[in-house]
Design a protein around this motif. Structure first.
Motif, PDB file in Angstrom:
ATOM      1  N   THR A  37      -3.311 -23.227 -17.887  1.00 12.60           N
ATOM      2  CA  THR A  37      -1.745 -23.003 -17.546  1.00 12.60           C
ATOM      3  C   THR A  37      -0.902 -21.830 -16.446  1.00 12.60           C
ATOM      4  O   THR A  37      -0.020 -21.684 -16.398  1.00 12.60           O
ATOM      5  N   ARG A  38      -1.536 -21.384 -15.487  1.00  8.58           N
ATOM      6  CA  ARG A  38      -1.601 -21.386 -14.372  1.00  8.58           C
ATOM      7  C   ARG A  38      -0.922 -23.188 -13.529  1.00  8.58           C
ATOM      8  O   ARG A  38      -0.311 -23.197 -12.594  1.00  8.58           O
ATOM      9  N   SER A  39      -1.034 -24.102 -14.134  1.00  9.42           N
ATOM     10  CA  SER A  39      -0.256 -24.977 -13.332  1.00  9.42           C
ATOM     11  C   SER A  39       0.113 -25.074 -13.555  1.00  9.42           C
ATOM     12  O   SER A  39       1.382 -25.177 -14.368  1.00  9.42           O
ATOM     13  N   GLN A  40       1.272 -26.238 -12.605  1.00 12.30           N
ATOM     14  CA  GLN A  40       2.986 -25.628 -12.540  1.00 12.30           C
ATOM     15  C   GLN A  40       3.205 -27.499 -13.048  1.00 12.30           C
ATOM     16  O   GLN A  40       4.288 -27.639 -12.718  1.00 12.30           O
ATOM     17  N   PRO A  66      -0.012 -31.887   3.005  1.00 16.01           N
ATOM     18  CA  PRO A  66      -0.617 -31.556   4.142  1.00 16.01           C
ATOM     19  C   PRO A  66      -1.531 -30.865   4.581  1.00 16.01           C
ATOM     20  O   PRO A  66      -2.696 -31.110   4.967  1.00 16.01           O
ATOM     21  N   LYS A  67      -1.499 -30.154   4.333  1.00 16.77           N
ATOM     22  CA  LYS A  67      -1.917 -28.304   4.049  1.00 16.77           C
ATOM     23  C   LYS A  67      -3.511 -28.637   4.136  1.00 16.77           C
ATOM     24  O   LYS A  67      -4.327 -28.882   3.938  1.00 16.77           O
ATOM     25  N   ALA A  68      -3.324 -28.844   2.785  1.00 16.70           N
ATOM     26  CA  ALA A  68      -4.576 -28.472   1.640  1.00 16.70           C
ATOM     27  C   ALA A  68      -5.088 -29.869   2.080  1.00 16.70           C
ATOM     28  O   ALA A  68      -6.598 -30.080   2.436  1.00 16.70           O
ATOM     29  N   ALA A  69      -5.167 -31.632   2.628  1.00 17.81           N
ATOM     30  CA  ALA A  69      -5.739 -32.489   2.498  1.00 17.81           C
ATOM     31  C   ALA A  69      -6.118 -31.688   4.063  1.00 17.81           C
ATOM     32  O   ALA A  69      -7.514 -32.204   4.071  1.00 17.81           O
ATOM     33  N   VAL A 115      -8.240 -24.557  -0.175  1.00 16.01           N
ATOM     34  CA  VAL A 115      -7.154 -24.717  -0.685  1.00 16.01           C
ATOM     35  C   VAL A 115      -6.395 -23.005  -1.203  1.00 16.01           C
ATOM     36  O   VAL A 115      -7.023 -22.666  -2.207  1.00 16.01           O
ATOM     37  N   THR A 116      -5.130 -22.826  -0.549  1.00 16.13           N
ATOM     38  CA  THR A 116      -4.291 -21.729  -0.895  1.00 16.13           C
ATOM     39  C   THR A 116      -3.698 -21.387  -2.013  1.00 16.13           C
ATOM     40  O   THR A 116      -3.266 -20.576  -2.640  1.00 16.13           O
ATOM     41  N   SER A 117      -2.991 -23.124  -2.538  1.00 19.82           N
ATOM     42  CA  SER A 117      -2.194 -22.520  -3.735  1.00 19.82           C
ATOM     43  C   SER A 117      -2.556 -24.028  -4.619  1.00 19.82           C
ATOM     44  O   SER A 117      -3.094 -25.338  -3.889  1.00 19.82           O
ATOM     45  N   HIS A 118      -1.835 -23.974  -5.461  1.00 14.61           N
ATOM     46  CA  HIS A 118      -2.514 -25.390  -6.809  1.00 14.61           C
ATOM     47  C   HIS A 118      -3.447 -25.719  -7.238  1.00 14.61           C
ATOM     48  O   HIS A 118      -3.979 -26.640  -7.350  1.00 14.61           O
TER      49      HIS A 118
END
Length: 144
Positions: A37-40, A66-69, A115-118
Motif C-alpha cells: 500500500t506504500r507503493s505510489q 538515476p540516483k537509485a541506479a 535506495v532511500t525512496s520508492h
C-alpha cells in the motif's frame, strides 16, 4: 492558579507517572519493511510495466531513477541491469521462505544498497512481474 494540594505523607504509595502511549512492538516492526500500500504506482502504471518487455535498462523499473541506479551499481553486490535485479530478487527466495518474508528481504536489501525512496514500489514491480514468470512467487493477498 488552582487550589494547592498538601504533600502526601511519607511512605504513601504514589501513582505511577503517566507515560506517552507507545505502539505495540509488532506495530513498530510493521512500520518498516515491504508494504504494497506504500507503493505510489497507480493501476495504469503497473499495467504498463507488466505488459512492457524487459530491456535490461535498470531505470525501466518504476521507482528507479538515476540516483537509485547509481546506488544499486555501487559497492559489493553491484546490480546494473534489470535482469540482475530480478536475479537478486530470486536469490533471496529460499526454501521455506513465504511471500511476505521474501518481499521484506528484497526491501531490506534495497535499503542496504542505499535506495532511500520508492522501495515498496520497486519491490511490488519486481515481485508482480516475477509472478508472471514464476507462478506463486508473489501473492498480493498475503499482505491483506
Amino acid at each position: 492558579p488552582g487550589p494547592t494540594r498538601a504533600a502526601p505523607a511519607p511512605g504513601t504509595p504514589q501513582p505511577a507517572p503517566r507515560r506517552a502511549a507507545t505502539p505495540p512492538l509488532d506495530a513498530m516492526a510493521a512500520a518498516e519493511g515491504y508494504d504494497p500500500t506504500r507503493s505510489q504506482l497507480n493501476g495504469d502504471q503497473m499495467a504498463d510495466w507488466l505488459r512492457a518487455p524487459i530491456t535490461g535498462e535498470i531505470t525501466e523499473v518504476p521507482g528507479i531513477g538515476p540516483k537509485a541506479a547509481e546506488r544499486l551499481a555501487a559497492g559489493e553486490d553491484p546490480v546494473t541491469t534489470t535482469f540482475q535485479l530480478f536475479g537478486k530478487y530470486l536469490m533471496l527466495k529460499d526454501a521455506g521462505v513465504d511471500c511476505v518474508e521474501h518481499c521484506n528481504r528484497f526491501w531490506y536489501w534495497l535499503k542496504h544498497k542505499g535506495v532511500t525512496s520508492h522501495r515498496s514500489g520497486i519491490v511490488r514491480c519486481i515481485a508482480e512481474k516475477a509472478g508472471y514468470m514464476f507462478a506463486g512467487i508473489y501473492e498480493e493477498e498475503a499482505f491483506a
